[in-house]
Enzyme design. Structure first.
Site, PDB file in Angstrom:
ATOM      1  N   PRO A  10      44.209 -33.434  -6.229  1.00  0.00           N
ATOM      2  CA  PRO A  10      44.227 -32.897  -4.877  1.00  0.00           C
ATOM      3  C   PRO A  10      44.273 -31.371  -4.805  1.00  0.00           C
ATOM      4  O   PRO A  10      44.898 -30.719  -5.640  1.00  0.00           O
ATOM      5  CB  PRO A  10      45.500 -33.484  -4.269  1.00  0.00           C
ATOM      6  N   ASN A  11      43.570 -30.865  -3.803  1.00  0.00           N
ATOM      7  CA  ASN A  11      43.527 -29.441  -3.436  1.00  0.00           C
ATOM      8  C   ASN A  11      42.689 -28.592  -4.389  1.00  0.00           C
ATOM      9  O   ASN A  11      42.484 -27.404  -4.127  1.00  0.00           O
ATOM     10  CB  ASN A  11      44.951 -28.850  -3.314  1.00  0.00           C
ATOM     11  N   ARG A  18      42.061 -20.976  -2.547  1.00  0.00           N
ATOM     12  CA  ARG A  18      43.455 -21.434  -2.531  1.00  0.00           C
ATOM     13  C   ARG A  18      44.338 -20.553  -3.436  1.00  0.00           C
ATOM     14  O   ARG A  18      44.027 -20.399  -4.623  1.00  0.00           O
ATOM     15  CB  ARG A  18      43.448 -22.864  -3.082  1.00  0.00           C
ATOM     16  N   TYR A  23      45.488 -19.310  -8.939  1.00  0.00           N
ATOM     17  CA  TYR A  23      44.375 -20.146  -9.417  1.00  0.00           C
ATOM     18  C   TYR A  23      43.056 -19.388  -9.575  1.00  0.00           C
ATOM     19  O   TYR A  23      42.078 -19.973 -10.033  1.00  0.00           O
ATOM     20  CB  TYR A  23      44.186 -21.343  -8.468  1.00  0.00           C
ATOM     21  N   ASN A  74      42.664 -32.713 -14.728  1.00  0.00           N
ATOM     22  CA  ASN A  74      43.668 -31.890 -14.058  1.00  0.00           C
ATOM     23  C   ASN A  74      44.175 -32.718 -12.878  1.00  0.00           C
ATOM     24  O   ASN A  74      43.541 -32.745 -11.826  1.00  0.00           O
ATOM     25  CB  ASN A  74      43.086 -30.561 -13.575  1.00  0.00           C
ATOM     26  N   ALA A  77      48.806 -31.910  -8.286  1.00  0.00           N
ATOM     27  CA  ALA A  77      50.180 -32.290  -7.926  1.00  0.00           C
ATOM     28  C   ALA A  77      50.553 -33.680  -8.439  1.00  0.00           C
ATOM     29  O   ALA A  77      51.738 -33.964  -8.689  1.00  0.00           O
ATOM     30  CB  ALA A  77      50.352 -32.216  -6.411  1.00  0.00           C
ATOM     31  N   GLU A  98      44.925 -32.985 -20.908  1.00  0.00           N
ATOM     32  CA  GLU A  98      45.503 -32.558 -19.624  1.00  0.00           C
ATOM     33  C   GLU A  98      45.254 -31.064 -19.436  1.00  0.00           C
ATOM     34  O   GLU A  98      45.481 -30.273 -20.365  1.00  0.00           O
ATOM     35  CB  GLU A  98      47.007 -32.859 -19.614  1.00  0.00           C
ATOM     36  N   HIS A 100      45.655 -27.539 -16.848  1.00  0.00           N
ATOM     37  CA  HIS A 100      46.152 -26.836 -15.664  1.00  0.00           C
ATOM     38  C   HIS A 100      45.664 -25.400 -15.698  1.00  0.00           C
ATOM     39  O   HIS A 100      45.686 -24.762 -16.763  1.00  0.00           O
ATOM     40  CB  HIS A 100      47.682 -26.853 -15.604  1.00  0.00           C
ATOM     41  N   ARG A 107      56.564 -21.874 -13.629  1.00  0.00           N
ATOM     42  CA  ARG A 107      56.648 -22.013 -12.176  1.00  0.00           C
ATOM     43  C   ARG A 107      57.903 -22.813 -11.781  1.00  0.00           C
ATOM     44  O   ARG A 107      58.875 -22.821 -12.511  1.00  0.00           O
ATOM     45  CB  ARG A 107      55.338 -22.635 -11.668  1.00  0.00           C
TER      46      ARG A 107
HETATM   47  C1  DQA Z   1      47.798 -27.334 -11.185  1.00  0.00           C
HETATM   48  C2  DQA Z   1      49.324 -27.205 -11.266  1.00  0.00           C
HETATM   49  C3  DQA Z   1      50.003 -28.217 -10.351  1.00  0.00           C
HETATM   50  O1  DQA Z   1      51.415 -28.077 -10.430  1.00  0.00           O
HETATM   51  C4  DQA Z   1      49.579 -27.993  -8.911  1.00  0.00           C
HETATM   52  O2  DQA Z   1      50.127 -28.982  -8.079  1.00  0.00           O
HETATM   53  C5  DQA Z   1      48.097 -27.915  -8.741  1.00  0.00           C
HETATM   54  C6  DQA Z   1      47.303 -27.208  -9.755  1.00  0.00           C
HETATM   55  C7  DQA Z   1      47.072 -26.249 -12.028  1.00  0.00           C
HETATM   56  O3  DQA Z   1      45.922 -26.467 -12.350  1.00  0.00           O
HETATM   57  O4  DQA Z   1      47.657 -25.212 -12.319  1.00  0.00           O
HETATM   58  O5  DQA Z   1      47.556 -28.346  -7.739  1.00  0.00           O
HETATM   59  O6  DQA Z   1      47.433 -28.597 -11.706  1.00  0.00           O
END
Ligand code: DQA
Length: 153
Positions: A10-11, A18, A23, A74, A77, A98, A100, A107
């Site tokens: 998501p997002n 964003r 990011y 990825n 959240a 995985e 990020h 964080r």
């Molecule tokens: C994320 C890190 C997550 O904690 C966050 O919720 C994201 C992006 C990253 O790529 O840094 O949406 O996965």
């Protein structure tokens, strides 16, 4: 030649606009184009998808996972909440890397826990959009070694 599945949670459709301080400015489309190009150059096929919905990600892991040799994920959240995504990966028994963009360990404390980390081959964390290209290089290595993590010796 292998088939690589890339899934974003998501997002991440909002990458580029964003929280740019976290990011970066690169869009998801830019990332997909770069991954497609590098995978094609290395002789692999790649499929990239993003969803804001946990169930849809689970469906894709179930449906597309068995056709892929490796999953670059990825979970955004859902990393920190989703037993369902973890279980889907275990169900199809696909090796997963995985990813990020941000360094989740620098964080908020809730971002330090991942439901995927202990079932992943490895993690790439904190290199912005380059986390994806670094993970892709790792995937190439794994595909060359028949799905096993290179031991380093
Ligand atoms: C994320 C890190 C997550 O904690 C966050 O919720 C994201 C992006 C990253 O790529 O840094 O949406 O996965």
């Amino acid at each position: 030649m292998g088939h690589i599945l890339v899934l974003h949670g998501p997002n991440l459709n909002l990458l580029g606009s964003r929280e740019r301080h976290l990011y970066g400015h690169t869009t998801l489309l830019d990332i997909h184009q770069r991954l497609q190009q590098e995978a094609a150059q290395a002789g692999h096929t790649i499929d990239c998808w993003q969803s804001n919905h946990e169930g849809e990600l689970v469906d894709w892991i179930q449906q597309r996972g068995p056709q892929a040799n490796i999953l670059l994920l990825n979970p955004a959240a859902y990393t920190h909440t989703s037993v369902a995504i973890r279980d889907a990966i275990l169900a199809v028994a696909i090796p997963v890397i995985e990813i990020h963009l941000s360094n989740v360990h620098q964080r908020e404390p809730f971002r330090r826990h991942s439901y995927i980390a202990d079932i992943a081959v490895g993690q790439v964390v904190g290199f912005g959009s380059h986390s994806y290209t670094l993970a892709l290089q790792a995937a190439f290595q794994l595909l060359q070694h028949g799905g096993e993590a290179p031991s380093g010796h």
